[in-house]
Scaffold this motif. Sequence first.
Motif, PDB file in Angstrom:
ATOM      1  N   ASN A 121      43.568  51.325  43.696  1.00  0.00           N
ATOM      2  CA  ASN A 121      43.163  51.918  42.418  1.00  0.00           C
ATOM      3  C   ASN A 121      43.904  51.300  41.234  1.00  0.00           C
ATOM      4  O   ASN A 121      43.304  51.014  40.205  1.00  0.00           O
ATOM      5  N   SER A 122      45.218  51.081  41.361  1.00  0.00           N
ATOM      6  CA  SER A 122      45.972  50.565  40.208  1.00  0.00           C
ATOM      7  C   SER A 122      45.831  49.056  40.025  1.00  0.00           C
ATOM      8  O   SER A 122      46.024  48.554  38.931  1.00  0.00           O
ATOM      9  N   TRP A 123      45.459  48.341  41.081  1.00  0.00           N
ATOM     10  CA  TRP A 123      45.259  46.894  40.974  1.00  0.00           C
ATOM     11  C   TRP A 123      43.779  46.520  40.878  1.00  0.00           C
ATOM     12  O   TRP A 123      43.427  45.344  40.848  1.00  0.00           O
ATOM     13  N   GLY A 124      42.896  47.520  40.858  1.00  0.00           N
ATOM     14  CA  GLY A 124      41.471  47.256  40.692  1.00  0.00           C
ATOM     15  C   GLY A 124      40.838  46.525  41.858  1.00  0.00           C
ATOM     16  O   GLY A 124      39.927  45.726  41.672  1.00  0.00           O
ATOM     17  N   THR A 125      41.306  46.797  43.089  1.00  0.00           N
ATOM     18  CA  THR A 125      40.800  46.079  44.259  1.00  0.00           C
ATOM     19  C   THR A 125      40.043  46.965  45.254  1.00  0.00           C
ATOM     20  O   THR A 125      39.538  46.453  46.253  1.00  0.00           O
ATOM     21  N   LEU A 126      39.941  48.258  45.000  1.00  0.00           N
ATOM     22  CA  LEU A 126      39.264  49.156  45.929  1.00  0.00           C
ATOM     23  C   LEU A 126      37.754  49.128  45.679  1.00  0.00           C
ATOM     24  O   LEU A 126      37.295  49.451  44.585  1.00  0.00           O
ATOM     25  N   MET A 127      36.996  48.721  46.703  1.00  0.00           N
ATOM     26  CA  MET A 127      35.535  48.739  46.608  1.00  0.00           C
ATOM     27  C   MET A 127      35.080  50.169  46.870  1.00  0.00           C
ATOM     28  O   MET A 127      35.238  50.678  47.982  1.00  0.00           O
TER      29      MET A 127
END
Length: 172
Positions: A121-127
């Motif tokens: 969530n904080s690194w913008g990597t969760l699909m």
Amino acid sequence: MSRSGAVTFKGNPMTLAGEAVAVGQDAPDFTLHYFEGGLQTLTLADLKGKPSLLSIVPSLDTGVCAIQTKKFNEQLASMGDSVNAVTVSLDLPFAMNRFCGAEEITNMRVGSDYFDRNFGNSWGTLMEELKILCRGCFVLDSTGKVVHAEYVPEVTNEPDYEAALAALKSAS
């Protein structure tokens, strides 16, 4: 915030949770888990003091993710302990530990985001659609500033190893 169509998985557009991490910004904090004689935590603070490579994969038990981890492990051998390197996925810490033992991964640590997906969530990597991490690579300097950021556009493709390693070497 989420980013619709930010990457594709087997040609299908995916929505990434959170904001994209960009070169020049301070790395977002995180807490990952790994297994070493028991469950342990790894945070951004643990990486500061040395340049760091964060290799993000959907699952170590898939072909491209295994290739990515093995290639980085091999390339990092010449850098010794002058850098940190971590493979991040949602795989359980025990499965990650088993993979590294079986594949002789000795130049990288692993960090699992299974607990609360705070990294994704904080690194913008969760699909959001698949509830797994997309493929990417980030390089941090010794102070925790992002000097390289790659979100692989098609998750089934490999990252740009040369660009990530060049950024890691220049941050050293």
